[in-house]
Scaffold this active site. Structure first.
Site, mmCIF file in Angstrom:
data_model
loop_
_atom_site.group_PDB
_atom_site.id
_atom_site.type_symbol
_atom_site.label_atom_id
_atom_site.label_comp_id
_atom_site.label_asym_id
_atom_site.label_seq_id
_atom_site.Cartn_x
_atom_site.Cartn_y
_atom_site.Cartn_z
ATOM 1 N N ARG A 53 -7.819 -8.127 10.920
ATOM 2 C CA ARG A 53 -7.859 -9.188 9.912
ATOM 3 C C ARG A 53 -8.780 -10.328 10.319
ATOM 4 O O ARG A 53 -8.522 -11.490 9.995
ATOM 5 C CB ARG A 53 -6.458 -9.724 9.643
ATOM 6 C CG ARG A 53 -5.619 -8.672 9.038
ATOM 7 C CD ARG A 53 -4.431 -9.152 8.245
ATOM 8 N NE ARG A 53 -3.685 -7.947 7.950
ATOM 9 C CZ ARG A 53 -2.654 -7.520 8.656
ATOM 10 N NH1 ARG A 53 -2.154 -8.253 9.617
ATOM 11 N NH2 ARG A 53 -2.089 -6.376 8.379
ATOM 12 N N LYS A 83 -2.292 5.485 6.032
ATOM 13 C CA LYS A 83 -2.387 5.967 7.411
ATOM 14 C C LYS A 83 -2.274 7.483 7.433
ATOM 15 O O LYS A 83 -1.486 8.059 6.698
ATOM 16 C CB LYS A 83 -1.253 5.352 8.238
ATOM 17 C CG LYS A 83 -1.339 3.837 8.369
ATOM 18 C CD LYS A 83 -0.208 3.322 9.251
ATOM 19 C CE LYS A 83 -0.328 1.838 9.531
ATOM 20 N NZ LYS A 83 0.027 1.013 8.360
ATOM 21 N N ARG A 126 0.820 -1.214 0.000
ATOM 22 C CA ARG A 126 0.000 0.000 0.000
ATOM 23 C C ARG A 126 0.855 1.266 0.000
ATOM 24 O O ARG A 126 0.339 2.370 -0.062
ATOM 25 C CB ARG A 126 -0.920 0.023 1.228
ATOM 26 C CG ARG A 126 -1.895 -1.147 1.287
ATOM 27 C CD ARG A 126 -3.079 -0.847 2.180
ATOM 28 N NE ARG A 126 -2.735 -0.815 3.585
ATOM 29 C CZ ARG A 126 -3.131 0.118 4.444
ATOM 30 N NH1 ARG A 126 -3.897 1.105 4.060
ATOM 31 N NH2 ARG A 126 -2.768 0.066 5.706
ATOM 32 N N TYR A 127 2.182 1.099 0.152
ATOM 33 C CA TYR A 127 3.090 2.242 0.209
ATOM 34 C C TYR A 127 4.257 1.979 -0.731
ATOM 35 O O TYR A 127 4.596 0.820 -0.974
ATOM 36 C CB TYR A 127 3.639 2.421 1.635
ATOM 37 C CG TYR A 127 2.579 2.739 2.658
ATOM 38 C CD1 TYR A 127 2.199 4.058 2.901
ATOM 39 C CD2 TYR A 127 1.958 1.724 3.374
ATOM 40 C CE1 TYR A 127 1.223 4.348 3.836
ATOM 41 C CE2 TYR A 127 0.973 2.008 4.318
ATOM 42 C CZ TYR A 127 0.618 3.328 4.546
ATOM 43 O OH TYR A 127 -0.345 3.620 5.461
ATOM 44 N N ARG A 162 7.290 0.007 1.287
ATOM 45 C CA ARG A 162 7.006 -1.005 2.307
ATOM 46 C C ARG A 162 6.043 -2.053 1.773
ATOM 47 O O ARG A 162 5.207 -1.736 0.934
ATOM 48 C CB ARG A 162 6.293 -0.370 3.515
ATOM 49 C CG ARG A 162 7.149 0.401 4.433
ATOM 50 C CD ARG A 162 6.338 1.480 5.138
ATOM 51 N NE ARG A 162 6.219 2.661 4.290
ATOM 52 C CZ ARG A 162 5.522 3.750 4.595
ATOM 53 N NH1 ARG A 162 4.869 3.818 5.731
ATOM 54 N NH2 ARG A 162 5.479 4.777 3.766
ATOM 55 N N CYS A 193 -9.711 -7.496 16.098
ATOM 56 C CA CYS A 193 -8.721 -7.774 15.044
ATOM 57 C C CYS A 193 -9.103 -7.152 13.703
ATOM 58 O O CYS A 193 -10.216 -7.299 13.222
ATOM 59 C CB CYS A 193 -8.569 -9.282 14.871
ATOM 60 S SG CYS A 193 -7.370 -9.709 13.588
ATOM 61 N N ASP A 204 -5.926 4.701 10.144
ATOM 62 C CA ASP A 204 -5.674 3.982 8.895
ATOM 63 C C ASP A 204 -6.969 4.095 8.095
ATOM 64 O O ASP A 204 -7.991 3.536 8.486
ATOM 65 C CB ASP A 204 -5.300 2.524 9.180
ATOM 66 C CG ASP A 204 -4.293 2.003 8.178
ATOM 67 O OD1 ASP A 204 -4.203 2.582 7.079
ATOM 68 O OD2 ASP A 204 -3.611 1.006 8.485
ATOM 69 N N CYS A 254 -7.646 -11.515 19.200
ATOM 70 C CA CYS A 254 -8.125 -10.269 19.780
ATOM 71 C C CYS A 254 -9.466 -9.942 19.147
ATOM 72 O O CYS A 254 -9.618 -10.010 17.932
ATOM 73 C CB CYS A 254 -7.140 -9.144 19.493
ATOM 74 S SG CYS A 254 -5.455 -9.557 19.968
ATOM 75 N N ASP A 304 -9.662 0.164 13.709
ATOM 76 C CA ASP A 304 -10.193 0.078 12.347
ATOM 77 C C ASP A 304 -11.667 -0.330 12.383
ATOM 78 O O ASP A 304 -12.078 -1.108 13.250
ATOM 79 C CB ASP A 304 -9.407 -0.963 11.535
ATOM 80 C CG ASP A 304 -7.966 -0.536 11.313
ATOM 81 O OD1 ASP A 304 -7.721 0.673 11.152
ATOM 82 O OD2 ASP A 304 -7.077 -1.414 11.320
ATOM 83 N N CYS A 363 -2.931 -17.162 15.467
ATOM 84 C CA CYS A 363 -2.464 -16.399 16.619
ATOM 85 C C CYS A 363 -2.649 -17.272 17.857
ATOM 86 O O CYS A 363 -3.440 -18.217 17.831
ATOM 87 C CB CYS A 363 -3.287 -15.129 16.806
ATOM 88 S SG CYS A 363 -3.011 -13.887 15.544
HETATM 89 C C1 LIG Z 1 0.555 -0.068 8.395
HETATM 90 C C2 LIG Z 1 1.123 -0.658 7.173
HETATM 91 C C3 LIG Z 1 2.479 -0.484 6.858
HETATM 92 C C4 LIG Z 1 3.463 0.195 7.780
HETATM 93 O O1 LIG Z 1 3.245 1.519 8.000
HETATM 94 P P1 LIG Z 1 4.277 2.349 8.873
HETATM 95 O O2 LIG Z 1 3.581 3.676 8.998
HETATM 96 O O3 LIG Z 1 5.557 2.431 8.088
HETATM 97 O O4 LIG Z 1 4.482 1.662 10.162
HETATM 98 C C5 LIG Z 1 2.933 -0.998 5.675
HETATM 99 N N1 LIG Z 1 2.114 -1.661 4.838
HETATM 100 C C6 LIG Z 1 0.823 -1.839 5.108
HETATM 101 C C7 LIG Z 1 -0.020 -2.578 4.123
HETATM 102 C C8 LIG Z 1 0.285 -1.354 6.286
HETATM 103 O O5 LIG Z 1 -1.001 -1.563 6.571
#
Ligand SMILES: *Cc1c(COP(=O)(O)O)cnc(C)c1O
Length: 374
Positions: free
Chosen positions: A139, A342, A117-118, A121, A137, A335, A134, A298, A130
């Site tokens: 997910r 986020k 999504r980024y 990352r 959750c 988020d 929780c 969420d 798990c």
């Molecule tokens: C939350 C998340 C991240 C990490 O976000 P950071 O702000 O860098 O901690 C990376 N990928 C996905 C899909 C996420 O949901």
């Protein structure tokens, strides 16, 4: 000030059944997964019993390690541990905006169980299991669905995708809880990631220090260490979770060079007050665990009874700003639904702006002008 935290007696010391294998595996094997077992440990309310019966049949399953359950109050349904892990009939209620997959992870899957999504990352969903499920959750659509730990074969296309995308430098291994996997399997996944030269940091997203601290063994730490830099993202939500066993787990990780970061989810009636959060955040910093995010819960279907209005987090951050050392202050994060990313939010400290001049208010309640350089 809070009273000193009670030291937790290790439940493994009073096991009824003989123990096989490591203490953590024993905790996983003896996890409470049925209403009948739960009823032996806690005096359930009718709504909890109905919720647990529902969880036995469908949706997010019931699982609580004996260690975590021992932290819960036997009689008090408002107990902050109990409300995090014991199902409730309110899970069948709908709230406006509820979604099964609030972060749109399915739509952002670039390979099986790899979510991106980024730009820099990616998130690897390495298992659906798990030790404790929780009730809030994110997910719940997939955890406990039965697939278990993903094999290296299954993850091969995720590894191949990462190798072809050098812009992704940070991989978060999550799930499910990756630390519920056998050490060899976890280490083989981490080693495969480490073999991709463009992957710089690996994060392990795990609640094991909270729900299964026995998992953080010397052997695990020794096996992961050669693959540094590995960051551990954990998830303490309440000061009652700060036990002696949890302290040992965190200390072992930090001493072995794993930065440990904490993400707390704001939960209604559990930790949405300044006194509770202050005790939690200060306790974490004493253990060298850095409060990273305070997350707005969420909008997962069936979690409305655990969520706070957005304004609550902002008020709490306002109360903590200035009162708490900067190293204990997390960022407040929403988020956004649909997986749009986020967003950091917080109290507004800017009163007004004009060219070259910004009026700020401080935690002391005064307003001060800041002048830009000419
Ligand atoms: C939350 C998340 C991240 C990490 O976000 P950071 O702000 O860098 O901690 C990376 N990928 C996905 C899909 C996420 O949901």
């Amino acid at each position: 000030m809070q009273a000193p935290l009670p030291l937790h007696r290790s439940p493994t010391a009073r096991t009824e059944r003989p123990r096989r294998g490591p203490a953590w595996a024993d905790q996983v094997r003896r996890a409470v997964t049925t209403v009948a077992e739960l009823e032996r440990r806690l005096v359930l309310t009718p709504d909890e019993r109905a919720g647990a019966l529902r969880a036995e049949r469908a949706g997010l399953p019931l699982s609580i390690t004996p260690y975590y359950l021992a932290l819960a109050d036997r009689h008090d349904p408002a107990c902050p541990i109990r409300r995090q892990c014991v199902p409730h009939l309110d899970e069948s209620l709908a709230s406006p905006g509820d979604l099964d997959d609030p972060l749109g992870e399915k739509d952002h899957e670039v390979a099986p169980d790899l979510v991106r999504r980024y730009p820099d990352r990616a998130l690897l969903l390495a298992t659906d299991r798990c030790s404790v499920y929780c009730r809030f959750c994110t997910r719940s659509r997939m955890v406990g669905a039965g697939g278990g730990a993903r094999s290296l074969d299954h993850l091969a296309s995720a590894f191949a995708w990462l190798a072809e995308h050098p812009e992704v430098r940070d991989v978060i291994v999550s799930g499910g809880d990756p630390l519920v996997m056998a050490t060899e399997r976890l280490v083989s996944i981490v080693a495969r990631l480490r073999a991709i030269p463009t992957v710089e940091t690996i994060r392990l997203a795990t609640r094991a220090p909270v729900t299964l601290p026995q998992r953080v063994t010397a052997e695990l730490v020794r096996a992961l260490r050669p693959h540094h830099p590995i960051w551990v993202m954990t998830h303490f939500n309440h000061p009652r979770e700060l036990t002696e066993a949890a302290r040992r787990a965190c200390t072992r990780l930090v001493d072995a060079g794993f930065p440990v970061m904490n993400q707390t989810v704001l939960l209604a009636g559990i930790n949405d007050d300044a006194t509770t959060l202050e005790a939690l955040l200060r306790g974490l910093v004493r253990w060298r665990v850095r409060p990273y995010y305070l997350l707005q819960a969420d909008p997962v279907r069936g979690t409305g009874h655990l969520r706070t209005p957005l304004g609550r987090g902002i008020e709490l951050l306002e109360a903590l700003q200035g009162r708490l050392t900067g190293i204990a202050l997390p960022r407040l994060i929403v988020d956004t639904p649909g997986g749009m990313g986020k967003v950091p939010i917080g109290p507004d400290w800017i009163v007004s702006r004009s060219p070259g001049r910004t009026r700020l208010r401080t935690h002391r309640g005064v307003e001060v002008d800041y002048l830009d350089p000419r």
